[in-house]
Design an enzyme around this catalytic site. Sequence first.
Site, mmCIF file in Angstrom:
data_model
loop_
_atom_site.group_PDB
_atom_site.id
_atom_site.type_symbol
_atom_site.label_atom_id
_atom_site.label_comp_id
_atom_site.label_asym_id
_atom_site.label_seq_id
_atom_site.Cartn_x
_atom_site.Cartn_y
_atom_site.Cartn_z
ATOM 1 N N HIS A 126 64.462 115.370 41.872
ATOM 2 C CA HIS A 126 63.565 114.954 42.958
ATOM 3 C C HIS A 126 62.132 114.694 42.483
ATOM 4 O O HIS A 126 61.170 115.248 43.008
ATOM 5 C CB HIS A 126 63.576 115.982 44.094
ATOM 6 C CG HIS A 126 64.926 116.181 44.716
ATOM 7 N ND1 HIS A 126 65.142 116.994 45.796
ATOM 8 C CD2 HIS A 126 66.144 115.662 44.400
ATOM 9 C CE1 HIS A 126 66.436 116.977 46.119
ATOM 10 N NE2 HIS A 126 67.057 116.165 45.269
ATOM 11 N N TYR A 162 75.264 120.612 50.291
ATOM 12 C CA TYR A 162 76.370 120.103 49.480
ATOM 13 C C TYR A 162 77.637 120.936 49.663
ATOM 14 O O TYR A 162 78.744 120.444 49.459
ATOM 15 C CB TYR A 162 75.966 120.049 48.000
ATOM 16 C CG TYR A 162 74.942 118.973 47.719
ATOM 17 C CD1 TYR A 162 75.278 117.636 47.804
ATOM 18 C CD2 TYR A 162 73.635 119.301 47.384
ATOM 19 C CE1 TYR A 162 74.345 116.637 47.560
ATOM 20 C CE2 TYR A 162 72.691 118.316 47.136
ATOM 21 C CZ TYR A 162 73.055 116.991 47.225
ATOM 22 O OH TYR A 162 72.124 115.994 46.987
ATOM 23 N N GLU A 186 68.114 107.846 54.141
ATOM 24 C CA GLU A 186 67.347 107.209 55.219
ATOM 25 C C GLU A 186 66.581 105.977 54.741
ATOM 26 O O GLU A 186 66.179 105.901 53.584
ATOM 27 C CB GLU A 186 66.305 108.195 55.781
ATOM 28 C CG GLU A 186 66.863 109.448 56.375
ATOM 29 C CD GLU A 186 65.766 110.389 56.869
ATOM 30 O OE1 GLU A 186 66.111 111.397 57.497
ATOM 31 O OE2 GLU A 186 64.550 110.107 56.634
#
Length: 360
Positions: A141, A256, A235
């Site tokens: 990330h 997950y 998104e």
Amino acid sequence: MKLYISSLIFLVLMSLSSFSQSKEYELIVPGLTIPWGGTFLPDNSMLITEKEGKLIHFKKGKKTEITNVPTVYLRGQGGFLDVKLHPNYRENGWIYFTYASSQGERNGGNTALMRAKLKGNQLVNTEVLYKASPNTTTSYHFGSRIAFDVENHVYFSVGDRGSRDLNPQDITKDCGKIYRLNDDGTIPKDNPFVNNKNAKKAIFSYGHRNPQGMEMNPFTNEIWSHEHGPKGGDEINIIKKGKNYGWPKASFGVNYSGTKFTDKTSIPGMENPIHYWTPSIAPSGMAFITSDKYRKWKGNLLVGSLKFQYLSRCILKDNKVFKEVKLLKDIGRVRSIEQGLDGYIYVGVENLGIVKLLPK
């Protein structure tokens, strides 16, 4: 005789079908591993970032490695990330990069934005404009894409660095944000949190997970971004000044493991996505088609899928994704997308290279 003719017709049709599929794209830059970002210089040659830490200049069929590039923190999803030219590049020569950097306190790394100029085959006048903190050894990330608006502000994204409960909703902390700077790295006076004493003044929007696609919509001048959800809930968002995009308070995804971390997909006062994917496609790269090369596709949005290895052509209507069409199916992990100065779409595919999308 009739059986022979029928068989012959079948073989011809199969051959034409195979030919049509094989001509969906043309390989332009072979031999790349993870072409994370790319941009076109005024002569339509390409600058390509390789995640491992290389900057490639591709011109007239030849690849040249550029020197004096930043030292990257190569770990997991971190490395050499995006590259973008300043809108006035012909006048000022500035090129912008994001990359994972180990500069600063603590072990590990975090996302940095720098700018530099290209002189011959090396970068010069390098300037680090922003470095997210703190460093962390987590491997995921980092974000990170770069976009410019019509006023030449530079936007860049930084993922939440795996700290979903600490970073995205806290404007006093970096990560899980989209930032906006003046092109020289200074803070715009009208940034949304400049008067908040403890806030990170570069923040433009927050509540993001891991945005790996961002472009200015050339038809509306809005900044559009997409981001990875967890299991489900990728998104597309239209980025607005000072707005909260909900992560992890609201999401269409789950852990997950399949367990829930929130029971909310929408919260009053937080922005809803204009589109989401469940299951997740792992989106990377984004480009609007503005040229006439693809006829009716003009105005469509392209998004790459890392997970399912295709290019999604998103047909838009009233700022919503009305329909999706899959292109380049099973080509490989689609990492980056750019429209060239020649009007063609160029797609970076892992372990393949840069391909040109051919009009049908």
